[in-house]
Design a protein around this motif. Structure first.
Motif, PDB file in Angstrom:
ATOM      1  N   TYR A   1      18.644  -6.550   6.830  1.00 25.94           N
ATOM      2  CA  TYR A   1      17.464  -5.770   7.193  1.00 25.94           C
ATOM      3  C   TYR A   1      17.882  -4.568   8.033  1.00 25.94           C
ATOM      4  N   ARG A   2      18.826  -4.793   8.937  1.00 25.00           N
ATOM      5  CA  ARG A   2      19.427  -3.717   9.734  1.00 25.00           C
ATOM      6  C   ARG A   2      20.930  -3.900   9.641  1.00 25.00           C
ATOM      7  N   GLY A   3      21.595  -2.914   9.093  1.00 25.18           N
ATOM      8  CA  GLY A   3      23.018  -3.049   8.868  1.00 25.18           C
ATOM      9  C   GLY A   3      23.837  -1.992   9.574  1.00 25.18           C
ATOM     10  N   PRO A   4      25.092  -1.876   9.185  1.00 24.40           N
ATOM     11  CA  PRO A   4      26.003  -0.897   9.781  1.00 24.40           C
ATOM     12  C   PRO A   4      25.479   0.536   9.604  1.00 24.40           C
ATOM     13  N   ASP A   5      25.917   1.400  10.497  1.00 29.96           N
ATOM     14  CA  ASP A   5      25.560   2.821  10.452  1.00 29.96           C
ATOM     15  C   ASP A   5      24.051   3.049  10.535  1.00 29.96           C
ATOM     16  N   GLN A   6      23.348   2.134  11.179  1.00 28.98           N
ATOM     17  CA  GLN A   6      21.892   2.215  11.388  1.00 28.98           C
ATOM     18  C   GLN A   6      21.103   2.288  10.083  1.00 28.98           C
ATOM     19  N   ARG A   7      21.679   1.765   9.026  1.00 33.14           N
ATOM     20  CA  ARG A   7      20.962   1.714   7.752  1.00 33.14           C
ATOM     21  C   ARG A   7      19.998   0.540   7.766  1.00 33.14           C
ATOM     22  N   LYS A   8      18.949   0.680   6.982  1.00 31.87           N
ATOM     23  CA  LYS A   8      17.951  -0.377   6.829  1.00 31.87           C
ATOM     24  C   LYS A   8      17.758  -0.634   5.338  1.00 31.87           C
ATOM     25  N   CYS A   9      17.420  -1.859   5.016  1.00 32.89           N
ATOM     26  CA  CYS A   9      17.061  -2.153   3.634  1.00 32.89           C
ATOM     27  C   CYS A   9      15.581  -1.798   3.456  1.00 32.89           C
ATOM     28  N   ALA A  10      15.052  -2.018   2.271  1.00 34.64           N
ATOM     29  CA  ALA A  10      13.652  -1.694   2.007  1.00 34.64           C
ATOM     30  C   ALA A  10      12.734  -2.401   3.002  1.00 34.64           C
ATOM     31  N   ILE A  11      12.894  -3.697   3.140  1.00 31.05           N
ATOM     32  CA  ILE A  11      12.061  -4.466   4.070  1.00 31.05           C
ATOM     33  C   ILE A  11      12.336  -4.014   5.501  1.00 31.05           C
ATOM     34  N   GLY A  12      13.584  -3.717   5.809  1.00 31.61           N
ATOM     35  CA  GLY A  12      13.940  -3.258   7.150  1.00 31.61           C
ATOM     36  C   GLY A  12      13.178  -2.019   7.581  1.00 31.61           C
ATOM     37  N   HIS A  13      12.839  -1.166   6.623  1.00 31.27           N
ATOM     38  CA  HIS A  13      12.064   0.033   6.946  1.00 31.27           C
ATOM     39  C   HIS A  13      10.622  -0.304   7.326  1.00 31.27           C
ATOM     40  N   LEU A  14      10.165  -1.495   7.001  1.00 32.91           N
ATOM     41  CA  LEU A  14       8.808  -1.904   7.363  1.00 32.91           C
ATOM     42  C   LEU A  14       8.756  -2.638   8.701  1.00 32.91           C
ATOM     43  N   ILE A  15       9.908  -2.917   9.283  1.00 32.02           N
ATOM     44  CA  ILE A  15       9.969  -3.645  10.557  1.00 32.02           C
ATOM     45  C   ILE A  15      10.132  -2.625  11.678  1.00 32.02           C
ATOM     46  N   ASP A  16       9.131  -2.524  12.527  1.00 32.00           N
ATOM     47  CA  ASP A  16       9.222  -1.614  13.674  1.00 32.00           C
ATOM     48  C   ASP A  16      10.376  -2.031  14.569  1.00 32.00           C
ATOM     49  N   ASP A  17      10.984  -1.055  15.216  1.00 30.36           N
ATOM     50  CA  ASP A  17      12.117  -1.336  16.104  1.00 30.36           C
ATOM     51  C   ASP A  17      11.760  -2.367  17.166  1.00 30.36           C
ATOM     52  N   ASP A  18      10.546  -2.311  17.692  1.00 24.69           N
ATOM     53  CA  ASP A  18      10.127  -3.254  18.732  1.00 24.69           C
ATOM     54  C   ASP A  18       9.987  -4.680  18.207  1.00 24.69           C
ATOM     55  N   ASP A  19       9.785  -4.822  16.904  1.00 27.97           N
ATOM     56  CA  ASP A  19       9.605  -6.145  16.300  1.00 27.97           C
ATOM     57  C   ASP A  19      10.909  -6.742  15.778  1.00 27.97           C
ATOM     58  N   TYR A  20      11.915  -5.894  15.565  1.00 30.54           N
ATOM     59  CA  TYR A  20      13.172  -6.395  14.994  1.00 30.54           C
ATOM     60  C   TYR A  20      13.929  -7.235  16.006  1.00 30.54           C
TER      61      TYR A  20
ATOM     62  N   VAL B   1       0.844  -1.190   0.000  1.00 29.18           N
ATOM     63  CA  VAL B   1       0.000   0.000   0.000  1.00 29.18           C
ATOM     64  C   VAL B   1       0.887   1.250   0.000  1.00 29.18           C
ATOM     65  N   GLN B   2       0.270   2.374  -0.322  1.00 30.41           N
ATOM     66  CA  GLN B   2       1.009   3.628  -0.444  1.00 30.41           C
ATOM     67  C   GLN B   2       1.773   3.970   0.830  1.00 30.41           C
ATOM     68  N   GLU B   3       1.157   3.767   1.976  1.00 27.54           N
ATOM     69  CA  GLU B   3       1.815   4.093   3.253  1.00 27.54           C
ATOM     70  C   GLU B   3       3.115   3.304   3.430  1.00 27.54           C
ATOM     71  N   GLN B   4       3.095   2.031   3.063  1.00 26.05           N
ATOM     72  CA  GLN B   4       4.306   1.214   3.159  1.00 26.05           C
ATOM     73  C   GLN B   4       5.378   1.717   2.191  1.00 26.05           C
ATOM     74  N   PHE B   5       4.958   1.985   0.967  1.00 26.93           N
ATOM     75  CA  PHE B   5       5.922   2.456  -0.031  1.00 26.93           C
ATOM     76  C   PHE B   5       6.541   3.781   0.400  1.00 26.93           C
ATOM     77  N   ASP B   6       5.716   4.684   0.932  1.00 26.09           N
ATOM     78  CA  ASP B   6       6.227   5.968   1.408  1.00 26.09           C
ATOM     79  C   ASP B   6       7.268   5.762   2.503  1.00 26.09           C
ATOM     80  N   ARG B   7       6.975   4.863   3.418  1.00 27.15           N
ATOM     81  CA  ARG B   7       7.902   4.575   4.533  1.00 27.15           C
ATOM     82  C   ARG B   7       9.246   4.078   4.007  1.00 27.15           C
ATOM     83  N   ILE B   8       9.200   3.186   3.037  1.00 23.58           N
ATOM     84  CA  ILE B   8      10.422   2.651   2.438  1.00 23.58           C
ATOM     85  C   ILE B   8      11.162   3.735   1.660  1.00 23.58           C
TER      86      ILE B   8
END
Length: 117
Positions: free
Chosen positions: A32-51, A3-10
């Motif tokens: 999904y979560r890498g060095p320098d606090q970077r996230k991949c596309a899917i990583g941006h959809l995973i809330d911090d509490d769920d990772y 959905v648009q909201e997910q795409f916007d988040r990514i």
């Protein structure tokens, strides 16, 4: 279906990190979560509490869509969408190429490219 909201988040999340991949050169793979606090596309959809770190566990196997859905995460994504999002991130080393790949995905899925702040 994505959905648009997910795409916007990514899209906005990747733009905020300069379209840099979430890549671990030691393991030679995107994370999904890498060095320098970077996230991949899917990583941006995973809330911090769920990772959880085991989502990126190379030895046990990096999580697939099925693994996420077994934890009630990403349940609205199809397998094709999951793979397309991963490929647009993982297969584009250059920031400009990654941005264009996500803009192409927006067109393919009938989504609007958000305006970066």
């Amino acid at each position: 279906m994505i959905v648009q909201e997910q795409f916007d988040r990514i899209y906005l999340g990747l733009a905020a990190q300069g379209w840099q991949r979430s890549f671990d050169s030691t393991e030679d793979l995107c994370m999904y979560r890498g060095p320098d606090q970077r996230k991949c596309a899917i990583g941006h959809l995973i809330d911090d509490d769920d990772y959880r770190h085991d989502m990126d566990d190379v030895d046990a196997g990096v999580f697939s869509l099925v693994n996420f859905q077994q934890r009630d995460l990403l349940t609205d994504l199809t397998s094709d969408e999951f793979q397309d999002l991963q490929a647009a991130h993982d297969n584009n080393d250059l920031p400009g190429d990654m941005r264009v790949a996500f803009e192409d995905l927006a067109g393919r899925y009938g989504l609007t490219v958000p305006v970066s702040p």
